[in-house]
Motif scaffolding. Structure first.
Motif, PDB file in Angstrom:
ATOM      1  N   LEU A 112      44.561  40.740  25.031  1.00 33.01           N
ATOM      2  CA  LEU A 112      45.097  41.620  26.073  1.00 33.01           C
ATOM      3  C   LEU A 112      46.475  41.194  26.585  1.00 33.01           C
ATOM      4  CD1 LEU A 112      41.823  42.301  28.085  1.00 33.01           C
ATOM      5  CD2 LEU A 112      42.951  43.777  26.405  1.00 33.01           C
ATOM      6  N   ALA A 113      47.130  40.268  25.886  1.00 32.56           N
ATOM      7  CA  ALA A 113      48.431  39.765  26.334  1.00 32.56           C
ATOM      8  C   ALA A 113      49.478  40.871  26.455  1.00 32.56           C
ATOM      9  CB  ALA A 113      48.932  38.666  25.397  1.00 32.56           C
ATOM     10  N   GLN A 114      49.401  41.891  25.608  1.00 33.42           N
ATOM     11  CA  GLN A 114      50.391  42.973  25.654  1.00 33.42           C
ATOM     12  C   GLN A 114      49.846  44.242  26.302  1.00 33.42           C
ATOM     13  OE1 GLN A 114      51.074  43.169  21.401  1.00 33.42           O
ATOM     14  NE2 GLN A 114      49.882  45.036  21.236  1.00 33.42           N
ATOM     15  N   VAL A 115      48.684  44.153  26.930  1.00 29.93           N
ATOM     16  CA  VAL A 115      48.042  45.316  27.541  1.00 29.93           C
ATOM     17  C   VAL A 115      48.063  45.171  29.065  1.00 29.93           C
ATOM     18  CG1 VAL A 115      45.875  46.595  27.758  1.00 29.93           C
ATOM     19  CG2 VAL A 115      46.532  45.624  25.542  1.00 29.93           C
ATOM     20  N   PRO A 116      48.674  46.121  29.777  1.00 29.50           N
ATOM     21  CA  PRO A 116      48.641  46.048  31.240  1.00 29.50           C
ATOM     22  C   PRO A 116      47.220  46.320  31.762  1.00 29.50           C
ATOM     23  CG  PRO A 116      50.357  47.566  30.471  1.00 29.50           C
ATOM     24  CD  PRO A 116      49.507  47.217  29.297  1.00 29.50           C
ATOM     25  N   PHE A 117      46.691  45.376  32.529  1.00 30.10           N
ATOM     26  CA  PHE A 117      45.349  45.530  33.081  1.00 30.10           C
ATOM     27  C   PHE A 117      45.222  44.692  34.337  1.00 30.10           C
ATOM     28  CE2 PHE A 117      44.895  41.606  30.745  1.00 30.10           C
ATOM     29  CZ  PHE A 117      43.960  40.872  31.457  1.00 30.10           C
ATOM     30  N   ARG A 118      44.122  44.902  35.041  1.00 28.81           N
ATOM     31  CA  ARG A 118      43.750  44.058  36.175  1.00 28.81           C
ATOM     32  C   ARG A 118      42.263  43.770  36.059  1.00 28.81           C
ATOM     33  NH1 ARG A 118      41.081  47.559  39.318  1.00 28.81           N
ATOM     34  NH2 ARG A 118      41.705  49.720  39.270  1.00 28.81           N
ATOM     35  N   ARG A 119      41.789  42.860  36.829  1.00 22.98           N
ATOM     36  CA  ARG A 119      40.376  42.497  36.809  1.00 22.98           C
ATOM     37  C   ARG A 119      39.587  43.437  37.709  1.00 22.98           C
ATOM     38  NH1 ARG A 119      39.547  39.549  32.511  1.00 22.98           N
ATOM     39  NH2 ARG A 119      41.276  38.126  32.221  1.00 22.98           N
ATOM     40  N   GLY A 120      38.437  43.903  37.208  1.00 23.06           N
ATOM     41  CA  GLY A 120      37.552  44.715  38.024  1.00 23.06           C
ATOM     42  C   GLY A 120      36.948  43.883  39.141  1.00 23.06           C
TER      43      GLY A 120
END
Length: 183
Positions: A112-120
């Motif tokens: 997920l290094a190149q995927v914008p995300f946040r922790r649920g």
């Protein structure tokens, strides 16, 4: 059975479908339009995620979803072992993420290094940024189905990352590719 033109009726041997039956089913079932999402979980402090298009709402009371995943995949193993997961529903703007997470053989480390995300907030699973909707779930049942596992989850938390009413461009899987839903 003709696959490029009109199709004739074809009966299957339920116990032993032929390769031609399997190929015909693959072509015909690609005409089922489905939403596109990312299934994610955390197992042993490592993120796992994959593109999915086989999921559905099972019940509103209690809020319950189901996702179908290939039983020999890393994501299936991780989701069933962890017992919690997230499902992020994606828009056309997420094509790059969808393609990356659908690529066979992508790395486990740095997935997920190149995927914008946040922790649920409930499971710490990855929730894709700007998701049309997202759900965090705990697994309540797993059912084998041919080469897949049907994983049923009860919703722990949910939300959306776009204003209500602005989710007008969901990504759809249809005809073996990704399409826009035109309104």
């Amino acid at each position: 059975m003709e696959l490029d033109g009109a199709l004739t009726a074809q009966s299957l041997d339920e116990a032993n479908p032929s390769q031609a039956d399997t190929d015909a089913f693959r072509v015909l079932s690609s005409d089922i339009a489905a939403g596109v999402g990312v299934l994610s979980t955390v197992l042993r402090r490592r993120d796992y995620a994959a593109t999915v298009s086989s999921f559905l709402s099972v019940s509103y009371d209690p809020p319950t979803l189901l996702v179908s995943v290939y039983e020999e995949s890393r994501i299936c193993e991780a989701v069933t072992a962890s017992g919690t997961w997230a499902l992020s529903l994606l828009s056309n703007d997420h094509r790059g993420t969808v393609n990356w997470l659908a690529s066979p053989g992508n790395p486990v480390e740095g997935l997920l290094a190149q995927v914008p995300f946040r922790r649920g907030p409930s499971t710490s699973s990855a929730v894709i940024s700007s998701a049309l909707a997202w759900f965090e779930l705990k697994t309540v049942a797993v059912h084998p189905a041919a080469t897949h596992q049907l994983i049923v989850g009860q919703v722990l938390s949910m939300g959306r990352d776009v204003p209500a009413g602005s989710a007008t461009d969901p990504l759809i899987h249809f005809g073996g590719g990704y399409e826009r839903l035109r309104r």
